[in-house]
Design a protein around this motif. Structure first.
Motif, short mmCIF file in Angstrom:
data_model
loop_
_atom_site.label_atom_id
_atom_site.label_comp_id
_atom_site.label_asym_id
_atom_site.label_seq_id
_atom_site.Cartn_x
_atom_site.Cartn_y
_atom_site.Cartn_z
N THR A 439 12.32 -6.95 -6.36
CA THR A 439 12.45 -8.07 -7.29
C THR A 439 11.67 -9.30 -6.85
O THR A 439 11.77 -10.36 -7.48
N PHE A 440 10.91 -9.18 -5.75
CA PHE A 440 10.16 -10.33 -5.23
C PHE A 440 8.68 -10.28 -5.59
O PHE A 440 8.08 -11.29 -5.90
N PHE A 441 8.07 -9.11 -5.49
CA PHE A 441 6.65 -8.98 -5.83
C PHE A 441 6.31 -7.51 -5.99
O PHE A 441 7.09 -6.63 -5.62
N VAL A 521 6.81 -4.52 -11.65
CA VAL A 521 5.69 -3.57 -11.64
C VAL A 521 4.47 -4.23 -12.26
O VAL A 521 4.58 -5.23 -12.98
N ARG A 522 3.32 -3.66 -11.97
CA ARG A 522 2.06 -4.11 -12.55
C ARG A 522 1.31 -2.90 -13.07
O ARG A 522 1.58 -1.77 -12.68
N SER A 523 0.35 -3.16 -13.94
CA SER A 523 -0.54 -2.10 -14.41
C SER A 523 -1.97 -2.47 -14.01
O SER A 523 -2.22 -3.55 -13.48
N ALA A 524 -2.90 -1.54 -14.28
CA ALA A 524 -4.30 -1.73 -13.87
C ALA A 524 -5.21 -1.59 -15.08
O ALA A 524 -5.69 -0.48 -15.37
N PRO A 525 -5.49 -2.67 -15.78
CA PRO A 525 -6.48 -2.58 -16.87
C PRO A 525 -7.83 -2.14 -16.32
O PRO A 525 -8.26 -2.61 -15.26
N GLY A 526 -8.46 -1.23 -17.02
CA GLY A 526 -9.75 -0.71 -16.56
C GLY A 526 -9.67 0.56 -15.76
O GLY A 526 -10.70 1.15 -15.44
N LEU A 527 -8.46 1.02 -15.43
CA LEU A 527 -8.29 2.30 -14.74
C LEU A 527 -8.00 3.38 -15.78
O LEU A 527 -7.01 3.31 -16.50
N PHE A 528 -8.88 4.38 -15.86
CA PHE A 528 -8.78 5.40 -16.90
C PHE A 528 -8.11 6.69 -16.43
O PHE A 528 -7.72 7.51 -17.26
N GLY A 529 -8.01 6.87 -15.12
CA GLY A 529 -7.39 8.11 -14.65
C GLY A 529 -7.32 8.18 -13.15
O GLY A 529 -8.12 7.58 -12.43
N THR A 530 -6.31 8.93 -12.68
CA THR A 530 -6.11 9.20 -11.25
C THR A 530 -5.86 10.69 -11.08
O THR A 530 -5.03 11.26 -11.79
N TRP A 531 -6.59 11.31 -10.15
CA TRP A 531 -6.47 12.74 -9.88
C TRP A 531 -6.10 12.94 -8.41
O TRP A 531 -6.66 12.29 -7.52
N VAL A 532 -5.16 13.83 -8.16
CA VAL A 532 -4.75 14.19 -6.80
C VAL A 532 -4.92 15.68 -6.63
O VAL A 532 -4.38 16.47 -7.41
N ASN A 533 -5.71 16.06 -5.64
CA ASN A 533 -6.01 17.47 -5.40
C ASN A 533 -6.48 18.16 -6.68
O ASN A 533 -6.10 19.30 -6.98
N GLY A 534 -7.30 17.43 -7.44
CA GLY A 534 -7.92 17.98 -8.64
C GLY A 534 -7.06 17.95 -9.89
O GLY A 534 -7.52 18.36 -10.95
N VAL A 535 -5.84 17.44 -9.79
CA VAL A 535 -4.92 17.41 -10.93
C VAL A 535 -4.74 15.97 -11.39
O VAL A 535 -4.44 15.08 -10.57
#
Length: 567
Positions: A439-441, A521-535
């Motif tokens: 609840t702080f940052f 929480v925050r979001s990331a404008p400009g981030l279109f995708g994240t893949w981990v171990n190809g998924v």
């Protein structure tokens, strides 16, 4: 060579090693990077990057997801902020090992020192383990969206061995032998090393120092020998005034492994402190001893209410309770206010807040008649009302049943000096504290902030160098093999983003923790995708419904780091 699982086409590819970006494609097969450049052949899935940047995922080396991962495989919000690998157990505040008799104390301490809701922890943590190895087994069964490496936790080992005495005294020889046995067991199970803290502000339930703060130097040296026996991993500590870089260098000499200092932040009351730490680490590395510091690329700001005023905990006689019925009469007491005023006039290096009321703002009020105060500093309000800022601060909180939300801008505020620290090879871009201080940052998006603010807006770093500092540099320091770079054979952890818009949003309050617990929480404008171990685990708008692809990392390189070292 057969059909690829995935091909990303028409990307600007950053390899994570600091080389110039290239235009081309990237192919994935069996979770690994198969080809980079002009990829030919068919794929089960093809994605058009449309000229956006494809880069290795961020490695977040300072998180506190130890509890959350037992109920939340997504490890929110990190994958939605470009993170593909997290290290937990930092500061020695993990939850394993834990016997049934020590579980409650471990959670109580964690709730205070890392500002987590005790109700959420009690409702959410799955106690399907006692040993460190059994904890890693639980994470494997649960699954995780990012890759996870875990430090063995100093304070939990002390709690298991010493009980209530853990925060009070030095260990006996037999107790130290038992703790070394627990660390040895954790290293054999796959811990990435030892996490600890000697930081003066790290207190547990009731204001009692966290257990690791009671350890003497001999205890740390004994642990260094155990890490040295393992031949991999590192020792990290969030350091108070007593822990010096020369001592961390001594631990690196004993263990033959890296020592990591946290947290290297720019203190306005001690303007040369962080730069001295940085220089001392660099000198140790020149002597061949891998000593590194975790730095932050973001200002340290905290949202808080007077019911849980974390930035104020080191101010004289500040009450160590979160019970409004007990806090209100203390805050109303003129003698208490006078003690606060007197203490804030005395410089105190490690204290988070040192009386700069210009940097404490009223963020959210609960009473309509106070709405005009939102967005204004306590100092400005005090000048207008011709009153002392301590009285303004406490009176407003009391009038709103201690529910006013304040924002304190505390450390890392001088961008020129912070930029100097970040630019040093070997100083890590880190310190998200993701999963803690709910609840702080929310600093889990530090990587996206680094790419947006320090590359695009500030122009202090080139994009290839910034990506290297967020990826392969960290993999090198921590011995995380075959990650942090987009080269054939490495695991396919990567993100796709637009460098013209990448960044982090303002914080948003959510109530999605167990027992309806709140977090920012925050979001990331400009981030279109994240893949981990190809998924793909994040598609630009939300988490994907997949079998969690993250690996629980237990095998680490025995090679020493090269970043910032003379080789």
């Amino acid at each position: 060579m057969g059909m690829h699982d995935l091909v990303i086409r028409n990307a600007r590819i950053a390899d994570g090693l600091g080389n110039p970006l290239i235009e081309g494609d990237l192919a994935v097969k069996a979770g690994r990077v198969a080809e980079v450049g002009a990829v030919r052949g068919e794929a089960k899935q093809t994605i058009d990057a449309r000229g956006n940047v494809l880069a290795p995922g961020v490695i977040d080396v300072h998180t506190h997801y130890d509890a959350q991962l037992t109920w939340d495989p997504t490890c929110s919000p990190s994958p939605a902020l470009g993170v593909t690998t997290v290290i937990i157990g930092n500061c020695g505040f993990g939850i394993a090992p834990a016997t049934p008799a020590t579980r409650q104390r471990i959670l109580e301490n964690l709730s205070v020192v890392e500002a987590m809701s005790l109700e959420s922890l009690q409702a959410g943590v799955r106690w399907e383990f006692e040993t460190f190895g059994e904890y890693l087994d639980l994470l494997r069964r649960q699954g995780a969206y990012p890759n996870v490496a875990a430090y063995a936790s100093h304070s939990t080992m002390r709690t298991v061995v010493m009980g209530d005495e853990a925060s009070k005294r030095v260990a006996t020889a037999s107790e130290l032998d038992r703790m070394c046995a627990l660390l040895r067991e954790a290293m054999q199970a796959g811990a990435i090393g030892l996490g600890s803290s000697t930081f003066d502000n790290h207190n547990g339930i009731g204001g009692v120092p966290m257990p690791s703060r009671a350890a003497d130097d001999a205890e740390f040296v004994a642990f260094a020998r155990v890490v040295g026996e393992a031949g991999f991993g590192s020792m990290m500590a969030t350091c108070g005034q007593r822990t010096t870089i020369p001592f961390l260098e001594e631990l690196a000499k004993v263990s033959g492994r890296p020592s990591v200092y946290a947290a290297m932040l720019y203190f306005p009351t001690q303007p040369e402190r962080a730069h001295g730490i940085s220089a001392a680490c660099a000198q140790a590395r020149l002597r061949g001893h891998p000593v590194y510091a975790q730095a932050s690329c973001q200002p340290l700001s905290m949202d808080f209410q007077l019911s849980a005023a974390y930035p104020m905990l080191m101010v004289a006689d500040w009450p160590q309770t979160q019970d409004p019925a007990r806090l209100t009469p203390v805050f109303a007491d003129p003698a208490f206010r006078d003690r606060v005023r007197a203490d804030l006039k005395i410089p105190n290096g490690p204290r988070l807040f040192n009386g700069d009321w210009e940097r404490v703002e009223v963020t959210i009020v609960t009473r309509a008649e106070n709405a005009a105060l939102e967005g204004r500093s306590i100092a400005a309000i005090a000048r207008e009302q011709r009153r002392d800022p301590v009285d303004v601060f406490l009176d407003l909180g009391i009038a709103e049943a201690l529910a006013t939300t304040f924002t304190a801008k505390l450390l890392n505020l001088d961008e020129d000096r912070v930029g100097e620290l970040l630019a040093v090879d070997g100083n890590m871009v880190s310190l998200s504290d993701a999963g803690a201080h709910h609840t702080f940052f929310c600093d889990a998006g530090f990587g996206m902030h680094f790419l947006g603010h320090w590359v695009r807006e500030n122009k202090r770093f080139t994009l290839p160098r910034a990506i290297k500092k967020l990826t392969s540099d960290l993999a090198d320091i921590y011995g995380i093999a075959e990650r942090g770079a987009l080269v054939p054979g490495h695991w396919a952890d990567f993100i796709l983003f637009d460098p013209a818009t990448i960044g982090v949003s303002k914080t948003q309050r959510m109530h999605d923790l167990p027992a309806n617990g709140a977090r920012l929480v925050r979001s990331a404008p400009g981030l279109f995708g994240t893949w981990v171990n190809g998924v793909q685990v994040f598609d630009g708008s939300g988490y994907t419904k997949v079998t969690p692809p993250g690996q629980i990392l237990t095998q680490f390189s025995r090679a020493l780091p090269t970043v910032g070292m003379l080789r």
